[in-house]
Design a protein around this motif. Structure first.
Motif, short mmCIF file in Angstrom:
data_model
loop_
_atom_site.label_atom_id
_atom_site.label_comp_id
_atom_site.label_asym_id
_atom_site.label_seq_id
_atom_site.Cartn_x
_atom_site.Cartn_y
_atom_site.Cartn_z
N GLU A 60 51.26 7.37 39.03
CA GLU A 60 51.18 6.60 37.79
C GLU A 60 50.91 5.15 38.18
OE1 GLU A 60 54.10 7.32 34.69
OE2 GLU A 60 54.59 9.26 35.63
N ILE A 61 49.72 4.67 37.84
CA ILE A 61 49.27 3.35 38.29
C ILE A 61 48.57 2.61 37.16
CG2 ILE A 61 49.02 4.06 40.70
CD1 ILE A 61 45.85 3.62 38.74
N ASP A 62 48.41 1.32 37.35
CA ASP A 62 47.57 0.49 36.50
C ASP A 62 46.35 0.12 37.33
OD1 ASP A 62 46.31 -1.68 35.17
OD2 ASP A 62 48.19 -2.28 34.23
N ALA A 63 45.19 0.60 36.92
CA ALA A 63 43.98 0.43 37.73
C ALA A 63 43.55 -1.03 37.85
CB ALA A 63 42.83 1.24 37.14
N GLY A 64 44.13 -1.91 37.03
CA GLY A 64 43.79 -3.33 37.11
C GLY A 64 44.80 -4.15 37.88
N ASN A 89 37.27 5.07 37.64
CA ASN A 89 36.88 5.60 36.34
C ASN A 89 37.72 5.06 35.19
OD1 ASN A 89 35.78 7.75 34.42
ND2 ASN A 89 37.95 8.29 34.52
N ALA A 90 38.89 4.52 35.48
CA ALA A 90 39.80 4.09 34.42
C ALA A 90 39.18 2.98 33.58
CB ALA A 90 41.11 3.60 35.02
N ALA A 105 42.82 -13.59 24.94
CA ALA A 105 43.78 -12.85 25.77
C ALA A 105 43.43 -11.36 25.79
CB ALA A 105 45.19 -13.05 25.25
N ALA A 106 42.99 -10.84 24.64
CA ALA A 106 42.60 -9.43 24.58
C ALA A 106 41.32 -9.18 25.38
CB ALA A 106 42.42 -8.99 23.12
N TRP A 107 40.40 -10.13 25.32
CA TRP A 107 39.19 -10.04 26.15
C TRP A 107 39.58 -9.99 27.64
CZ3 TRP A 107 33.67 -11.15 26.68
CH2 TRP A 107 32.94 -10.84 25.54
N ALA A 108 40.48 -10.88 28.02
CA ALA A 108 40.91 -10.94 29.42
C ALA A 108 41.52 -9.62 29.87
CB ALA A 108 41.90 -12.09 29.62
N GLU A 109 42.28 -8.98 28.99
CA GLU A 109 42.88 -7.69 29.33
C GLU A 109 41.81 -6.62 29.50
OE1 GLU A 109 45.87 -4.68 29.92
OE2 GLU A 109 45.64 -6.82 30.35
N THR A 110 40.82 -6.63 28.63
CA THR A 110 39.72 -5.67 28.75
C THR A 110 38.99 -5.86 30.09
OG1 THR A 110 39.42 -5.73 26.36
CG2 THR A 110 37.63 -4.79 27.65
N LEU A 111 38.70 -7.09 30.43
CA LEU A 111 38.03 -7.38 31.70
C LEU A 111 38.91 -7.03 32.89
CD1 LEU A 111 36.39 -10.78 30.73
CD2 LEU A 111 35.19 -8.63 31.11
N ARG A 112 40.22 -7.24 32.76
CA ARG A 112 41.14 -6.93 33.86
C ARG A 112 41.07 -5.45 34.23
NH1 ARG A 112 46.04 -4.78 34.88
NH2 ARG A 112 46.37 -4.18 32.71
N VAL A 113 41.13 -4.61 33.22
CA VAL A 113 41.13 -3.17 33.49
C VAL A 113 39.73 -2.66 33.82
CG1 VAL A 113 41.63 -0.89 32.55
CG2 VAL A 113 43.13 -2.83 32.00
N ASN A 114 38.75 -3.04 32.99
CA ASN A 114 37.42 -2.42 33.08
C ASN A 114 36.54 -2.98 34.19
OD1 ASN A 114 38.24 -1.03 30.84
ND2 ASN A 114 36.69 -1.83 29.47
N LEU A 115 36.73 -4.24 34.55
CA LEU A 115 35.87 -4.86 35.55
C LEU A 115 36.61 -5.24 36.83
CD1 LEU A 115 33.19 -5.96 36.51
CD2 LEU A 115 33.60 -8.03 35.16
N GLY A 117 39.42 -4.02 37.75
CA GLY A 117 39.89 -2.75 38.33
C GLY A 117 38.87 -2.13 39.28
N PRO A 118 37.65 -1.90 38.85
CA PRO A 118 36.63 -1.38 39.78
C PRO A 118 36.38 -2.30 40.97
CG PRO A 118 35.94 -1.02 37.53
CD PRO A 118 37.18 -1.87 37.45
N ALA A 119 36.44 -3.61 40.74
CA ALA A 119 36.25 -4.54 41.85
C ALA A 119 37.36 -4.39 42.88
CB ALA A 119 36.19 -5.98 41.33
N LEU A 120 38.57 -4.16 42.41
CA LEU A 120 39.70 -3.94 43.33
C LEU A 120 39.51 -2.65 44.12
CD1 LEU A 120 42.67 -5.01 41.04
CD2 LEU A 120 41.84 -6.23 43.07
N MET A 121 38.94 -1.63 43.47
CA MET A 121 38.68 -0.38 44.17
C MET A 121 37.63 -0.59 45.25
SD MET A 121 39.62 2.72 44.53
CE MET A 121 40.42 3.30 43.03
N VAL A 122 36.59 -1.34 44.93
CA VAL A 122 35.57 -1.65 45.94
C VAL A 122 36.23 -2.40 47.10
CG1 VAL A 122 33.50 -2.98 46.43
CG2 VAL A 122 33.64 -1.65 44.32
#
Length: 267
Positions: A60-64, A89-90, A105-115, A117-122
């Protein structure tokens, strides 16, 4: 021989939808999995993999969150001896506001998870693959909303456009490592994120309208996206790098037009 025999793979957003379908598909092709999701449903996915004869560790993780992404990579290395495939994929639909009424703040949350997050995976999965010295594959989930306007709200669309460019930048920065980075761009797909849309269509008995804007005139099922993710993760895509592949029934193949019936011509 499965397409991922002997491979170790990470998948985020694996509690449902494309992530769950990909976990089952990757495992069926021989991969050992570390799967993550913010929802406890990720444990159900892991059990489904095990029931089918595969190996999976659920987290159980937070991808961001960087520590969570790093923990998934560390678990893959410690439990299975390495890492060959990472599927970031999250994602969330996020802020629904228009250009004049969005919440920063809501925009920042969207970017945190969606963008981010993948950057952290890379960052973490890519580094693990480079250190191993045997190459690897990173797949990112973008969206047709990141290609053109009209397929999602502003924050979501901007974040997914970022993911498309991230795949290109990362592929370049990993030059010479043998690590490939690509993105898939789903069109309308039946997932947890789109459940309200599908539920509404069923309640109103208008499911025939789902996906009507693409030439195939239907929505996708998660397994259809999982098949493309599998291809990009496998050695069959050994010369595919830095690409964003639309899996959308043909939606993005054209600008909006007034369609003509087959056999009709205009003068």
């Amino acid at each position: 021989m499965g397409a991922l025999d002997g491979k170790v793979a990470i998948i985020t957003g694996a509690g449902s939808g494309i992530g769950r379908a990909s976990a089952l598909r990757f495992a069926a092709e021989g991969a050992k999995l570390v799967i993550g999701d913010k929802s406890a449903a990720v444990h159900e996915t892991a059990q489904m993999v095990k029931d089918a004869g595969g190996e999976a560790i659920a987290m159980e993780i937070d991808a961001g969150v960087e520590a969570d992404v790093a923990a998934m990579v560390a678990t893959a290395k410690e439990s299975f001896g390495g890492l060959d495939v990472a599927f970031a994929n999250a994602g969330i639909i996020g802020d629904m506001g228009g250009i004049f009424d969005f919440d920063p703040a809501a925009w920042a949350e969207t970017l945190r998870v969606n963008l981010i997050g993948p950057a952290l995976m890379v960052k973490h999965a890519g580094k693990a693959m480079v250190d191993q010295g045997r190459g690897g594959a990173i797949v990112l989930t973008a969206s047709v909303a990141g290609i053109n306007s009209g397929a999602g709200p502003g924050a979501y669309s901007a974040s997914k456009a970022g993911v498309i460019n991230l795949a290109k930048v990362a592929a370049q920065q990993l030059t010479g490592s043998g690590v490939r980075v690509n993105a898939i761009c789903p069109g309308l797909t039946e997932t947890g994120m789109t459940k309200p849309t599908f539920d509404y269509a069923r309640a109103k008995e208008v499911t025939h309208k789902l996906g009507q804007l693409n030439p195939l005139k239907r929505a996708a099922q998660p397994e259809e996206l999982a098949n493309v993710a599998l291809f990009l993760a496998s050695d069959q895509a050994s010369y595919v790098n830095g690409q964003a592949i639309a899996v959308d029934g043909g939606l993005t193949s054209s600008h909006p037009v007034t369609r003509q019936l087959l056999g009709q011509t205009s003068h």
